[in-house]
Design a protein around this motif. Structure first.
Motif, PDB file in Angstrom:
ATOM      1  N   ARG A  56       0.850  -1.189   0.000  1.00 21.61           N
ATOM      2  CA  ARG A  56       0.000   0.000   0.000  1.00 21.61           C
ATOM      3  C   ARG A  56       0.884   1.237   0.000  1.00 21.61           C
ATOM      4  O   ARG A  56       1.913   1.283   0.666  1.00 21.61           O
ATOM      5  N   SER A  57       0.471   2.229  -0.737  1.00 21.35           N
ATOM      6  CA  SER A  57       1.142   3.527  -0.736  1.00 21.35           C
ATOM      7  C   SER A  57       0.084   4.582  -1.003  1.00 21.35           C
ATOM      8  O   SER A  57      -0.999   4.284  -1.516  1.00 21.35           O
ATOM      9  N   GLY A  58       0.397   5.799  -0.669  1.00 23.04           N
ATOM     10  CA  GLY A  58      -0.585   6.851  -0.870  1.00 23.04           C
ATOM     11  C   GLY A  58      -0.042   8.210  -0.487  1.00 23.04           C
ATOM     12  O   GLY A  58       1.037   8.333   0.105  1.00 23.04           O
ATOM     13  N   THR A  59      -0.784   9.233  -0.850  1.00 20.96           N
ATOM     14  CA  THR A  59      -0.446  10.617  -0.514  1.00 20.96           C
ATOM     15  C   THR A  59      -1.584  11.208   0.305  1.00 20.96           C
ATOM     16  O   THR A  59      -2.748  10.830   0.161  1.00 20.96           O
ATOM     17  N   SER A  82      -5.047   9.662  -0.973  1.00 20.57           N
ATOM     18  CA  SER A  82      -5.076   8.923  -2.239  1.00 20.57           C
ATOM     19  C   SER A  82      -4.303   7.628  -2.023  1.00 20.57           C
ATOM     20  O   SER A  82      -3.066   7.624  -2.005  1.00 20.57           O
ATOM     21  N   LEU A  83      -5.044   6.544  -1.814  1.00 19.97           N
ATOM     22  CA  LEU A  83      -4.449   5.265  -1.446  1.00 19.97           C
ATOM     23  C   LEU A  83      -4.366   4.346  -2.660  1.00 19.97           C
ATOM     24  O   LEU A  83      -5.338   4.185  -3.400  1.00 19.97           O
ATOM     25  N   ARG A  84      -3.194   3.766  -2.861  1.00 24.09           N
ATOM     26  CA  ARG A  84      -2.981   2.806  -3.939  1.00 24.09           C
ATOM     27  C   ARG A  84      -2.742   1.431  -3.320  1.00 24.09           C
ATOM     28  O   ARG A  84      -1.765   1.217  -2.604  1.00 24.09           O
ATOM     29  N   ALA A  85      -3.686   0.495  -3.573  1.00 27.33           N
ATOM     30  CA  ALA A  85      -3.607  -0.850  -3.005  1.00 27.33           C
ATOM     31  C   ALA A  85      -4.412  -1.799  -3.890  1.00 27.33           C
ATOM     32  O   ALA A  85      -5.236  -1.377  -4.713  1.00 27.33           O
TER      33      ALA A  85
END
Length: 396
Positions: A56-59, A82-85
């Motif tokens: 998971r990564s995000g801003t 803004s989560l990227r998963a």
């Protein structure tokens, strides 16, 4: 920031139970206990992998409803992540708050509204970090957990509270008063210049070309004296006046800073040009009627702390005595009060958070109106103004 263990209390209990089942199976020769122990251990391991392996990564972006947060003021923080998963995780979120800010900064993730919001209230002035945003997820069995930080911290400035104060006596006010002083400012700006007809001998550099073109005859600039009543607010932050700094804020010093801000803003609203300085002569702010002056002063006062030694008050003020002079200090004994001279100010007011025996009597003969600064700032100011009216006719 304390890191959470990878296993919940239930997960740790399941792992201990698995170990006990394996030991009991060997002791009593019961095969079923061995199976139960291996099953619990495998389930715990599976739960741990389920929450730890997904990437998971995000801003994170934060928006605060007020640019500057005042002590005791409530504002609202809006957080967008803004989560990227691979899949949207379900869990609990909370934003890390400093001790200087109070608020309920947590909830369920993902939120129904699509954005995270929570209220905050200023508790202690200063510049503090807000964040990072923490997201905590737990597996369906409640055995393993994962807490991950997202985004960077953001600075939030908590400024001292500004209170409404009673007006000064008209005698020392800016509108029609006779006791106030004024500065004479001569310059080339349009606000203090009026054109007049050319007289032989006038310098050609003073020709007002726009007025000349408008009137059809040679006009020159004529400087006019601009009356601008001056006031000075001095915050005495000499280290010897206050308690030694510690983990908690000194309530007396916080009250003094709040009075400093309140007095400066109040005098500016009454038409004065206000200079705010500390006891070492450092200019903390100047209020000249511009919109940013007030915010600039409050930001400067958000970061002041007791330090160093003070200078002679007359040297701080300079050669031109002001009208109102507000001097705010902490502990004041009789000897220091006797040396404190208002340097010709028309309306000197002295506020002390702790007047030691004889201090008020030593300061009054020099023209000071002395008041004790307690927790209620408006009451201390009203006491000083009321006493000021009583001595307003005394010549300086």
């Amino acid at each position: 920031m304390r890191r959470r263990r990878p296993l919940t209390g239930r997960g740790a209990g399941a792992l201990v139970a698995a170990l006990c089942c394996v030991i009991a199976a060997n002791v009593f020769g019961t095969r079923i206990l061995l199976y139960i122990g291996l099953l619990l251990a495998a389930l715990t391991l599976f739960s741990l992998l389920a929450v730890r392996l997904p990437r998971r990564s995000g801003t994170v972006t934060r928006q605060i409803s007020t640019d500057l947060l005042t002590v005791s003021e409530t504002s609202r923080v809006t957080v967008r992540i803004s989560l990227r998963a691979l899949r949207v995780p379900h869990g609990l979120w909370h934003d890390i708050l400093p001790a200087a800010v109070a608020g309920d900064s947590g909830g369920e993730y993902p939120p129904e509204s699509g954005q995270l919001t929570y209220p905050i209230t200023g508790v202690r002035r200063g510049v503090w970090p807000l964040g990072p945003l923490m997201l905590r997820t737990v597996d369906p069995f409640g055995l393993a957990q994962r807490e991950q930080a997202f985004g960077e911290t953001r600075s939030i400035t908590v400024v001292p509270e500004v209170f409404a104060l009673a007006p000064l006596a008209v005698r020392v006010g800016a509108a029609g008063g006779t006791a106030h002083t004024s500065s004479t400012r001569l310059g080339q700006g349009s606000d203090n210049l009026s054109p007049r007809g050319y007289i032989p001998g006038d310098s050609m550099r003073r020709i007002h070309w726009r007025a000349t073109a408008h009137r059809g005859q040679l006009m020159v600039r004529q400087e006019e004296e601009e009356s601008s009543p001056d006031a000075v607010v001095v915050l005495d932050r000499s280290a010897g006046r206050w308690d030694a700094p510690g983990a908690d804020a000194d309530p007396a010093f916080e009250t003094a800073v709040s009075l400093c801000a309140s007095a400066a803003v109040h005098l500016a609203s009454e038409g004065y040009s206000v200079d705010v300085i500390d006891s070492a002569g450092t200019l903390l702010g100047a209020l000249r009627g511009h919109e940013d002056d007030r915010d600039g002063l409050l930001v400067a006062l958000a970061m002041v702390a007791p330090r160093g030694e003070g200078r002679d008050l007359a040297a701080l003020i300079g050669g031109t005595p002001p009208g109102p002079l507000v001097f705010i200090t902490g502990r004041l004994d009789e000897e220091d009060a006797a040396r404190l001279r208002p340097a010709g100010a028309a309306a000197p007011m002295l506020f002390s958070t702790e007047l030691l025996p004889g201090a008020a009597e030593a300061a009054t003969p020099h023209g000071w109106t002395v008041a004790t600064l307690g927790p209620v700032i408006a009451d201390a100011w009203e006491d000083a103004v009321s006493a000021r009216i009583g001595v307003g006719d005394v010549p300086r």
